[in-house]
Design a protein around this motif. Structure first.
Motif: not given
Length: 285
Positions: A9-11, A100-102, A105-110
């Motif tokens: 979904i994010a992709q 983000e829980q796993h 780097f997802v935190a940086q995307i957000r």
């Protein structure tokens, strides 16, 4: 929502955003705005590639989202279209919450999405928003003045055609008066585009006049025309404030309620005034 589904979904959100911004960049005539769209597109592609490292599969963009977002931006303005697109990412946000829980780097995307892209969007130059103050001036004045005038005339004349005639004469005269006042005011403030500013004010006023008078030309009953006119006024207030609240990040509910209450209150007072003056002057329409 499973982790694998969240990644996909994010992709999809990122590659769709990349495609939209690239398309906007190619269609944009302003080099400054085009570069902003390219910068955002590049960032969206980078995010997509980071997410692809997790899924190991390619994802196609949403053609419907591309079509919808592109034409909303072209018709209603790029700032409105882009900000509406950013606000409508609720499904993707849930996916990011899961990821983000796993993945750290997802935190940086957000953070990129919330800060960098927001800064870039705020840098977009758009004439529609540059002259929004002039549009607000014409729209507000027309709504308040003409809803009041038409409501008063509805009872005083008790003839929808006469009310329409009086409303058009009043509205068109007021359009020129408002545009002239806006021009002189802008000129006195030393604004270079005083004529263009006045034009936006006049056009906004004239369009509002036409929409508010229309029910009196189409309906025989003055009271039915009055009801339709009030409904149209509220609809105009709703649409305009929704647009501005998205494009300029303002509070929609407060602005909508404020304008609606003022317009309806003026219309109600004017309707009663028409009744009182008709009785006082002994006019038999």
């Amino acid at each position: 929502m499973s982790l694998d589904k969240s990644v996909l979904i994010a992709q999809k959100e990122e590659i769709t955003g990349y495609t939209i911004y690239n398309k906007l960049a190619k269609a944009e005539k302003d080099p400054h705005n085009a570069q902003i769209f390219r910068d955002i597109a590049e960032q969206e592609l980078k995010h997509y590639q980071m997410l692809r490292e997790i899924s190991k599969v390619d994802v196609k963009p949403s053609q419907w989202s591309i079509f919808k977002s592109y034409y909303v931006a072209r018709i209603l303005g790029v700032t409105f279209g882009v900000k509406l697109m950013e606000k409508n990412e609720q499904k993707a946000q849930k996916a990011y919450d899961e990821l983000e829980q796993h993945y750290a780097f997802v935190a940086q995307i957000r953070e990129d999405e919330e800060k960098h892209e927001k800064q870039l969007i705020e840098m977009i130059n758009e004439e529609k928003l540059k002259y929004v103050g002039s549009i607000v001036l014409g729209l507000n004045d027309a709504l308040v003045e003409l809803t009041g005038a038409l409501a008063g005339l509805t009872f005083a004349l008790q003839n929808s055609r006469l009310t329409a005639l009086a409303g058009l004469v009043t509205g068109i005269a007021a359009t020129f008066s408002m545009a002239a006042s806006s021009y002189l005011s802008s000129k006195a403030d030393g604004e270079e585009d005083a004529l263009k500013s006045a034009s936006y004010t006049g056009i906004a006023y004239l369009v509002t006049v036409a929409l508010l008078v229309a029910p009196y030309l189409l309906l025989e009953s003055g009271l039915m025309a009055l009801g339709c006119m009030i409904a149209i006024a509220i609809f105009i207030i709703f649409i305009f404030n929704y647009y501005i609240s998205i494009a300029k990040d303002l509070n929609f509910k407060r602005r909508f309620m404020e304008m609606a209450i003022i317009s309806i209150s003026v219309a109600g007072f004017s309707f009663l005034l028409g009744f009182v003056l008709k009785q006082f002057l002994g006019v038999d329409a």
